[in-house]
Enzyme design. Sequence first.
Site, PDB file in Angstrom:
ATOM      1  N   SER A  67     -41.949  33.187   1.034  1.00  0.00           N
ATOM      2  CA  SER A  67     -42.705  32.888   2.248  1.00  0.00           C
ATOM      3  C   SER A  67     -43.257  34.157   2.899  1.00  0.00           C
ATOM      4  CB  SER A  67     -41.813  32.165   3.254  1.00  0.00           C
ATOM      5  OG  SER A  67     -41.215  31.038   2.679  1.00  0.00           O
TER       6      SER A  67
HETATM    7  N1  SAH Z   1     -36.614  30.917   0.644  1.00  0.00           N
HETATM    8  C1  SAH Z   1     -37.340  31.414  -0.517  1.00  0.00           C
HETATM    9  C2  SAH Z   1     -38.708  30.787  -0.677  1.00  0.00           C
HETATM   10  C3  SAH Z   1     -38.567  29.530  -1.310  1.00  0.00           C
HETATM   11  S1  SAH Z   1     -39.918  28.642  -1.968  1.00  0.00           S
HETATM   12  C4  SAH Z   1     -37.439  32.909  -0.529  1.00  0.00           C
HETATM   13  O1  SAH Z   1     -36.990  33.561   0.430  1.00  0.00           O
HETATM   14  O2  SAH Z   1     -37.927  33.440  -1.510  1.00  0.00           O
HETATM   15  C5  SAH Z   1     -39.067  27.078  -2.016  1.00  0.00           C
HETATM   16  C6  SAH Z   1     -37.977  26.966  -3.039  1.00  0.00           C
HETATM   17  O3  SAH Z   1     -37.374  25.690  -2.861  1.00  0.00           O
HETATM   18  C7  SAH Z   1     -38.464  27.023  -4.472  1.00  0.00           C
HETATM   19  O4  SAH Z   1     -37.759  28.008  -5.164  1.00  0.00           O
HETATM   20  C8  SAH Z   1     -38.144  25.626  -5.018  1.00  0.00           C
HETATM   21  O5  SAH Z   1     -37.767  25.614  -6.387  1.00  0.00           O
HETATM   22  C9  SAH Z   1     -36.977  25.220  -4.124  1.00  0.00           C
HETATM   23  N2  SAH Z   1     -36.739  23.786  -4.027  1.00  0.00           N
HETATM   24  C10 SAH Z   1     -37.649  22.764  -3.979  1.00  0.00           C
HETATM   25  N3  SAH Z   1     -37.016  21.585  -3.904  1.00  0.00           N
HETATM   26  C11 SAH Z   1     -35.670  21.842  -3.886  1.00  0.00           C
HETATM   27  C12 SAH Z   1     -34.503  21.031  -3.844  1.00  0.00           C
HETATM   28  N4  SAH Z   1     -34.541  19.699  -3.805  1.00  0.00           N
HETATM   29  N5  SAH Z   1     -33.292  21.645  -3.838  1.00  0.00           N
HETATM   30  C13 SAH Z   1     -33.204  22.996  -3.896  1.00  0.00           C
HETATM   31  N6  SAH Z   1     -34.271  23.816  -3.971  1.00  0.00           N
HETATM   32  C14 SAH Z   1     -35.493  23.248  -3.958  1.00  0.00           C
END
Ligand code: SAH
Length: 219
Positions: A67
């Site tokens: 993000s």
């Molecule tokens: N917080 C992260 C950014 C994440 S992007 C950072 O600091 O880099 C969102 C993430 O959520 C992705 O890696 C995606 O694979 C994950 N995601 C999506 N659906 C999910 C679910 N049901 N359970 C766990 N992770 C999930």
Amino acid sequence: MITQRSFEREDERAQMVARQLQTRGIDDPRVLAAMLAVPRHRFMPANVAGRAYADGAQPIGHGVTISQPYIVALMTQLAELEAGETVLEIGTGSGYQAAVLAELGATVYTIERIAALARRAEATLHELGYANVEVRHADGYAGWPERAPFDAILLTAAPPKLPEALTDQLALGGRLVAPVGSDLGWQQLIVIEREQDALVRKKVLDVAFVPMLPGTISD
Ligand code: SAH
């Protein structure tokens, strides 16, 4: 908290804090200090690490993004974490948001559905000396009942509507910060606070996150 502080690219982080965060109203000194301390570039693949301190989200592979720094800082500030509290993050991705939460002295539980990302984030956090973060490869829709209740819950992927399993794992007085909405372009960032007998919901702003998808991906 971080054990080996890295000063690598600290000037860029200081500029990021001043220009992207303070000008937009991030004013919790602990959040600003955490954003200055965490080496964001170390959480990014080599091909995009050069842009680590730019004012935007960046691709980290597997179709997902780390993000924008402002959004990480805003969600951290909205979580109002005190040292010693526990926080659940859904969507570990690179592990960067988890590291920022750990800098505040919280115990961090973070869940990622893509095995390769969960492993890489765990390795990065370990290399940087974050001992108060636990990474789990699972579907975040179930939360982490064994570790509940949580003082704060952050979703960094957007569900179409808020999963009840997650609000159920919020402690009394706890804050849940999440992008919610089924529109792939835009969702609303909301804060929910658990009070005695109600969940109080506030809308913060429009945001664009990757969707929260059911199930896991292994390899
Ligand atoms: N917080 C992260 C950014 C994440 S992007 C950072 O600091 O880099 C969102 C993430 O959520 C992705 O890696 C995606 O694979 C994950 N995601 C999506 N659906 C999910 C679910 N049901 N359970 C766990 N992770 C999930």
